[in-house]
Design an enzyme around this catalytic site. Sequence first.
Site, PDB file in Angstrom:
ATOM      1  CB  VAL A 197      -0.939   0.002   1.225  1.00  0.00           C
ATOM      2  CG1 VAL A 197      -1.720   1.313   1.292  1.00  0.00           C
ATOM      3  CG2 VAL A 197      -1.881  -1.185   1.159  1.00  0.00           C
ATOM      4  N   GLY A 199       2.894   1.830  -2.538  1.00  0.00           N
ATOM      5  CA  GLY A 199       4.141   1.217  -3.003  1.00  0.00           C
ATOM      6  C   GLY A 199       4.910   1.996  -4.037  1.00  0.00           C
ATOM      7  CG  HIS A 259       6.422   8.473   8.329  1.00  0.00           C
ATOM      8  ND1 HIS A 259       7.791   8.652   8.354  1.00  0.00           N
ATOM      9  CD2 HIS A 259       6.087   8.496   7.007  1.00  0.00           C
ATOM     10  CE1 HIS A 259       8.256   8.782   7.130  1.00  0.00           C
ATOM     11  NE2 HIS A 259       7.244   8.690   6.296  1.00  0.00           N
TER      12      HIS A 259
END
Length: 355
Positions: A197, A199, A259
Site C-alpha cells: 500500500v 508502493g 508516518h
Amino acid sequence: MDTAEERLKGQAEIWEHMFAFVDSMALKCAVELGIPDIINSHGRPVTISEIVDSLKTNTPSSSPNIDYLTRIMRLLVHKRLFTSELHQESNQLLYNLTRSSKWLLKDSKFNLSPLVLWETNPILLKPWQYLGKCAQEKSSPFERAHGCEIWDLALADPKFNNFLNGAMQCSTTTIINEMLLEYKDGFSGIAGSLVDVGGGTGSIIAEIVKAHPHIQGINFDLPHVVATAAEFPGVKHVGGDMFVDIPEADAVIMKWILHDWSDEDCTIILKNCYRAIRKKKNGKVIIVDCVLRPDGNDLFDKMGLIFDVLMMAHTTAGKERTEAEWKILLNNAGFPRYNVIRTPAFPCIIEAFPE
C-alpha cells in the site's frame, strides 16, 4: 554558576546548530557536481586539479572555481565525507572516499544522492521557514509555503511527481536488504498475495517477490503514481485510493506510509487494511516505519527524532510514533496483537494481527 569554559562550549554549540545548514548545502554541492563519482572513477585518491579537469570534461562549457572547490572539500573532509592526505612529492592534497561518500555513488545500488537532492531542494526547504508560525497557529508549513499539500503538488506537476518517486525509491533501496534478512521468515509464511500500500513505482514489492517467488505481488498506489511504474516479474500494478479501498490479499505491507498521516487518517487506512485481509486465515499487516525511542542511543534513534520534525514540514499532520502510540493506533483499528522487530537499519518492522 557556569564556568567560562562552559559558557564558551555553549556558545560554540549554538554556532554549530545555527550553521548546520552549511553542511547540508556543501553536501548538496558535492552531489550535484558528482565529486564522489569523479573520485571513484579514478580508482585512487585524486587532487583538486583532477577533480576540476573531470568537471571540465563532464561540462565543457564550465569554468570551475578551484578556490571554492578547495574550501568546500576542506569542510567535507572535516565532516568525514571525504579524506585528504598530503602527497609528499607533489605537495598536493589527495582526496578519497569514506564509508559515507560511498553512499553517494550514482551507479551504486545503495545510492542516497536522489534523497539528498530531494531534501535540499528549494521546494522542500521553503516550508521550514514557516515552522515557528505553524507551531503557534496549528497549520501546515508545506501548505503555507505552497498553497497545497505535497501530494496535491505531485498530482499537478509531473516533474515534481517523478522527483518524489525517485526519492522514495531511493529510500527503499537503503533498507531493503536488512528488511529481507530480518523478516525472512515473515515473508516466507505469506500464503499467497501481498499488497504494498503506497508502493510508489513498485521497487520494494519487486524485491520481496524476487526473494520469495511464491508471493503474488500487488503494487497499490494512486493512479498517477503507478502510471509511471516499470513492469516487474510477479508484480501487478493497481491504481486506487487507500482511504477508500485496498485490494484483498493475504497480507499488507506499508513502508513509511503511516508516518505521513494523522492518527485519524491512519485509523481509516488500517481499517481498510483490516478489510483487505479479514477473509484470510493468517492475514497480517506489515508496517515498516519508525518506532521512536526518545532516550535511545542506537545508531538511528536520533534520526527518528529528526524525521518526526521533518513530518511537520512536509506533511499536514504526519508524525513518528512511540511504541505506546503505535499500540493505541493499532488497537483502535482492530489489531490488538502486534510485534515490533528492530532492524540494524533506520525503520522497524511492526507485525499487526487482527482479532
